[in-house]
Design a protein around this motif. Structure first.
Motif, PDB file in Angstrom:
ATOM      1  N   PRO A 246       7.044   4.902   1.358  1.00 28.13           N
ATOM      2  CA  PRO A 246       5.885   5.383   0.597  1.00 28.13           C
ATOM      3  C   PRO A 246       5.134   6.483   1.346  1.00 28.13           C
ATOM      4  O   PRO A 246       4.921   6.380   2.555  1.00 28.13           O
ATOM      5  N   ALA A 247       4.743   7.509   0.625  1.00 25.55           N
ATOM      6  CA  ALA A 247       4.044   8.658   1.229  1.00 25.55           C
ATOM      7  C   ALA A 247       2.544   8.384   1.260  1.00 25.55           C
ATOM      8  O   ALA A 247       1.745   9.050   0.600  1.00 25.55           O
ATOM      9  N   THR A 248       2.146   7.411   2.052  1.00 25.92           N
ATOM     10  CA  THR A 248       0.763   6.939   2.042  1.00 25.92           C
ATOM     11  C   THR A 248       0.065   7.108   3.384  1.00 25.92           C
ATOM     12  O   THR A 248      -0.938   6.437   3.651  1.00 25.92           O
ATOM     13  N   GLU A 249       0.559   7.987   4.220  1.00 24.85           N
ATOM     14  CA  GLU A 249      -0.052   8.204   5.527  1.00 24.85           C
ATOM     15  C   GLU A 249      -1.530   8.556   5.394  1.00 24.85           C
ATOM     16  O   GLU A 249      -2.369   8.111   6.193  1.00 24.85           O
ATOM     17  N   PHE A 250      -1.882   9.321   4.358  1.00 23.28           N
ATOM     18  CA  PHE A 250      -3.261   9.769   4.181  1.00 23.28           C
ATOM     19  C   PHE A 250      -4.212   8.638   3.799  1.00 23.28           C
ATOM     20  O   PHE A 250      -5.441   8.814   3.811  1.00 23.28           O
ATOM     21  N   TRP A 254      -8.446   4.854   5.313  1.00 20.70           N
ATOM     22  CA  TRP A 254      -9.158   4.064   4.302  1.00 20.70           C
ATOM     23  C   TRP A 254      -8.769   2.592   4.438  1.00 20.70           C
ATOM     24  O   TRP A 254      -9.612   1.709   4.416  1.00 20.70           O
ATOM     25  N   ASN A 255      -7.465   2.341   4.616  1.00 25.12           N
ATOM     26  CA  ASN A 255      -6.995   0.969   4.758  1.00 25.12           C
ATOM     27  C   ASN A 255      -7.586   0.295   6.001  1.00 25.12           C
ATOM     28  O   ASN A 255      -7.889  -0.901   5.986  1.00 25.12           O
ATOM     29  N   SER A 256      -7.746   1.061   7.079  1.00 21.63           N
ATOM     30  CA  SER A 256      -8.286   0.472   8.307  1.00 21.63           C
ATOM     31  C   SER A 256      -9.733   0.031   8.132  1.00 21.63           C
ATOM     32  O   SER A 256     -10.216  -0.846   8.847  1.00 21.63           O
ATOM     33  N   THR A 257     -10.409   0.626   7.147  1.00 21.16           N
ATOM     34  CA  THR A 257     -11.803   0.261   6.861  1.00 21.16           C
ATOM     35  C   THR A 257     -11.891  -0.957   5.954  1.00 21.16           C
ATOM     36  O   THR A 257     -12.663  -1.882   6.189  1.00 21.16           O
ATOM     37  N   THR A 258     -11.044  -0.960   4.896  1.00 21.57           N
ATOM     38  CA  THR A 258     -11.146  -2.033   3.899  1.00 21.57           C
ATOM     39  C   THR A 258     -10.154  -3.153   4.140  1.00 21.57           C
ATOM     40  O   THR A 258     -10.398  -4.308   3.778  1.00 21.57           O
ATOM     41  N   GLY A 259      -8.998  -2.822   4.700  1.00 14.38           N
ATOM     42  CA  GLY A 259      -7.985  -3.822   4.987  1.00 14.38           C
ATOM     43  C   GLY A 259      -7.121  -4.230   3.826  1.00 14.38           C
ATOM     44  O   GLY A 259      -6.200  -5.023   3.989  1.00 14.38           O
ATOM     45  N   ASP A 260      -7.386  -3.715   2.611  1.00 19.28           N
ATOM     46  CA  ASP A 260      -6.599  -4.170   1.469  1.00 19.28           C
ATOM     47  C   ASP A 260      -6.037  -3.042   0.612  1.00 19.28           C
ATOM     48  O   ASP A 260      -5.554  -3.280  -0.489  1.00 19.28           O
ATOM     49  N   LEU A 262      -3.459  -0.907   1.611  1.00 20.55           N
ATOM     50  CA  LEU A 262      -2.018  -0.874   1.836  1.00 20.55           C
ATOM     51  C   LEU A 262      -1.517  -2.235   2.295  1.00 20.55           C
ATOM     52  O   LEU A 262      -2.233  -2.983   2.963  1.00 20.55           O
ATOM     53  N   ASP A 263      -0.255  -2.522   1.962  1.00 22.36           N
ATOM     54  CA  ASP A 263       0.359  -3.723   2.515  1.00 22.36           C
ATOM     55  C   ASP A 263       1.009  -3.396   3.853  1.00 22.36           C
ATOM     56  O   ASP A 263       0.908  -2.269   4.356  1.00 22.36           O
ATOM     57  N   ALA A 264       1.697  -4.348   4.439  1.00 26.31           N
ATOM     58  CA  ALA A 264       2.252  -4.163   5.779  1.00 26.31           C
ATOM     59  C   ALA A 264       3.325  -3.089   5.837  1.00 26.31           C
ATOM     60  O   ALA A 264       3.631  -2.561   6.915  1.00 26.31           O
ATOM     61  N   HIS A 265       3.895  -2.735   4.692  1.00 27.52           N
ATOM     62  CA  HIS A 265       4.957  -1.725   4.649  1.00 27.52           C
ATOM     63  C   HIS A 265       4.451  -0.360   4.186  1.00 27.52           C
ATOM     64  O   HIS A 265       5.245   0.560   3.999  1.00 27.52           O
ATOM     65  N   GLY A 266       3.136  -0.252   3.979  1.00 28.91           N
ATOM     66  CA  GLY A 266       2.563   1.022   3.581  1.00 28.91           C
ATOM     67  C   GLY A 266       2.476   1.256   2.087  1.00 28.91           C
ATOM     68  O   GLY A 266       2.105   2.354   1.648  1.00 28.91           O
ATOM     69  N   TYR A 267       2.795   0.245   1.283  1.00 32.48           N
ATOM     70  CA  TYR A 267       2.680   0.390  -0.167  1.00 32.48           C
ATOM     71  C   TYR A 267       1.246   0.104  -0.623  1.00 32.48           C
ATOM     72  O   TYR A 267       0.529  -0.703  -0.011  1.00 32.48           O
ATOM     73  N   ILE A 268       0.829   0.742  -1.704  1.00 34.19           N
ATOM     74  CA  ILE A 268      -0.521   0.587  -2.236  1.00 34.19           C
ATOM     75  C   ILE A 268      -0.608  -0.727  -3.015  1.00 34.19           C
ATOM     76  O   ILE A 268       0.172  -0.959  -3.942  1.00 34.19           O
ATOM     77  N   ARG A 269      -1.541  -1.557  -2.644  1.00 30.15           N
ATOM     78  CA  ARG A 269      -1.696  -2.859  -3.286  1.00 30.15           C
ATOM     79  C   ARG A 269      -2.457  -2.698  -4.597  1.00 30.15           C
ATOM     80  O   ARG A 269      -3.543  -2.109  -4.632  1.00 30.15           O
ATOM     81  N   VAL A 270      -1.868  -3.215  -5.680  1.00 32.30           N
ATOM     82  CA  VAL A 270      -2.467  -3.051  -6.999  1.00 32.30           C
ATOM     83  C   VAL A 270      -2.562  -4.377  -7.729  1.00 32.30           C
ATOM     84  O   VAL A 270      -1.804  -5.317  -7.477  1.00 32.30           O
ATOM     85  N   ARG A 271      -3.516  -4.411  -8.660  1.00 36.12           N
ATOM     86  CA  ARG A 271      -3.617  -5.526  -9.593  1.00 36.12           C
ATOM     87  C   ARG A 271      -2.600  -5.304 -10.725  1.00 36.12           C
ATOM     88  O   ARG A 271      -2.022  -4.222 -10.847  1.00 36.12           O
ATOM     89  N   PRO A 272      -2.414  -6.269 -11.627  1.00 37.55           N
ATOM     90  CA  PRO A 272      -1.543  -6.042 -12.785  1.00 37.55           C
ATOM     91  C   PRO A 272      -2.016  -4.882 -13.672  1.00 37.55           C
ATOM     92  O   PRO A 272      -1.202  -4.285 -14.390  1.00 37.55           O
ATOM     93  N   THR A 273      -3.282  -4.547 -13.606  1.00 33.05           N
ATOM     94  CA  THR A 273      -3.797  -3.396 -14.368  1.00 33.05           C
ATOM     95  C   THR A 273      -3.499  -2.072 -13.664  1.00 33.05           C
ATOM     96  O   THR A 273      -3.874  -1.012 -14.161  1.00 33.05           O
ATOM     97  N   LEU A 274      -2.832  -2.127 -12.507  1.00 34.78           N
ATOM     98  CA  LEU A 274      -2.505  -0.980 -11.655  1.00 34.78           C
ATOM     99  C   LEU A 274      -3.745  -0.355 -11.031  1.00 34.78           C
ATOM    100  O   LEU A 274      -3.723   0.803 -10.609  1.00 34.78           O
ATOM    101  N   GLN A 275      -4.852  -1.116 -10.974  1.00 31.82           N
ATOM    102  CA  GLN A 275      -6.035  -0.732 -10.207  1.00 31.82           C
ATOM    103  C   GLN A 275      -5.920  -1.273  -8.795  1.00 31.82           C
ATOM    104  O   GLN A 275      -5.280  -2.309  -8.562  1.00 31.82           O
TER     105      GLN A 275
END
Length: 376
Positions: A246-250, A254-260, A262-275
């Motif tokens: 995943p191209a989520t380096e940027f 943000w993740n280091s502040t909120t903790g939620d 990105l997951d451990a593999h760098g993917y964006i964590r989403v709800r079923p609504t894709l939020q």
């Protein structure tokens, strides 16, 4: 002007571009603005890039780098060519801004993240506004394939298999070997009957396969590479093809502040609504989502209706009405121009061979279909 709500899309690849086109038709210019940000001045049609970087024969660079000039309907919206380096989110659900490598900052009320993937070296195309950069990259890899005689491909997933097929088709005198860490090609998402059929197709064009082994070091020494188990393979070119990340380096700051974010593999964590989990004004789609499914461009057909409906609902002050249920798993693997093996997770799970795969992908590489998605 100041009362309009800003919709910003980060990433202008397949998912981001198609959603930008749809939103340019559905948003109200009197109430909204639309900005699409991408690091290159064109959409790269990735299903055709393996052939493009292997051979000049079809001159695919002239037909699969899609311009943005007809993407936005009625010219509603702005396209910025820049790289997003950071997201600065305000209080939950209250918008924020994205920072660009140009020094500019763009405010958003609703943000859609569609950054896509970072691909292995042959498909890791350079960013920037200069078209010559990508052409030099493509020509460099074409020369590598042309001048090599013994080619080792690292990874037996879709990328590695299709590279093996293109080389075997366009350069039938060359020796190709795939080194794969499992005991079957592709991955266990797909049934054994399909994976065995793929292996048969690959071997039929003269490709060797080394299973259950790894190439940790791509260094060629005295004309050979050495696998983790000590096997020596003749090589004058090594092609990394282990798959995309995943191209989520940027998003890491943000993740280091909120903790939620990105997951451990760098993917964006989403709800079923894709939020995003803690940011209802931020959506994500495409390869970079943590949704448990195969990362494929075709999944946009199933994600797009959810994204569009939920963004429009949020802008009108309503709760997002749709949930993503996932799309069916299917795959069309080309093996050069005339061969391929396909699988569809429908009914009994049919596996289809050369004729069908050539008709729907191997010959045209879905170029004609893709052009229609982008208004071309």
């Amino acid at each position: 002007m100041s009362s309009r709500k800003n919709v910003v899309i980060v990433g202008g690849g397949g998912f981001g571009a198609v959603n930008a086109r749809a939103l340019s038709q559905k948003l109200d210019p009197a109430k909204h603005t639309l900005t699409l940000i991408n690091s290159r001045p064109y959409i790269i049609h990735y299903p055709a890039t393996i052939r493009m970087t292997t051979t000049a024969e079809e001159e695919l660079e002239k037909s699969i780098l899609f311009p943005y000039d007809k993407l936005l309907v009625n010219d509603f919206g702005t396209i910025k060519i820049a790289r997003v380096v950071r997201v600065d989110a305000r209080t939950e659900g209250k918008g924020g801004s994205v920072a660009l490598d140009t020094g500019e900052s763009i405010d958003y009320d609703v943000l859609l993240l569609a950054p896509g993937s970072v691909w292995p070296e042959p498909l890791d195309f350079p960013d920037g506004k200069e078209h010559d950069k990508i052409f030099r990259h493509v020509q460099d890899w074409r020369n590598k394939f042309k001048n090599a005689q013994d080619i080792v491909i690292v990874g037996g997933g879709a990328c590695g298999i299709e590279y093996a097929g293109e080389v075997s088709d366009f350069f039938p005198g060359k020796k190709v070997t795939i080194v794969h860490g499992s005991d079957q090609l592709i991955n266990s998402t797909y049934p054994d009957k399909y994976r065995k059929r793929v292996e048969q197709s690959v071997r039929a064009v003269g490709v060797d396969i080394v299973f259950n082994d790894y190439l940790d070091d791509n260094t060629i020494t005295d004309g050979f590479v050495t696998t983790r188990k000590g096997k020596k393979i003749k090589a004058d070119l090594v092609v990394p093809a282990r798959g995309a990340k995943p191209a989520t380096e940027f998003l890491k700051s943000w993740n280091s502040t909120t903790g939620d974010v990105l997951d451990a593999h760098g993917y964006i964590r989403v709800r079923p609504t894709l939020q995003l989990l803690s940011y209802p004004d931020v959506f994500a789609c495409g390869d970079a989502c943590d949704w448990k499914e195969q990362k494929q461009l075709a999944k946009h057909m199933f994600q797009d209706p959810v994204i569009i409906a939920n963004i429009l609902a949020l802008l009108s002050g309503k709760a997002p009405p749709k949930e993503y249920k996932g799309g069916p798993e299917f795959v069309i693997l080309s093996n050069g121009r005339y061969r391929g093996v396909s699988y569809f997770d429908y009914l009994w799970g049919p596996v289809l061979g050369n004729w069908w795969s050539r008709l729907f992908k191997s010959k045209d590489l879905l170029v004609s279909m893709a052009r229609g998605h982008y208004g071309l």
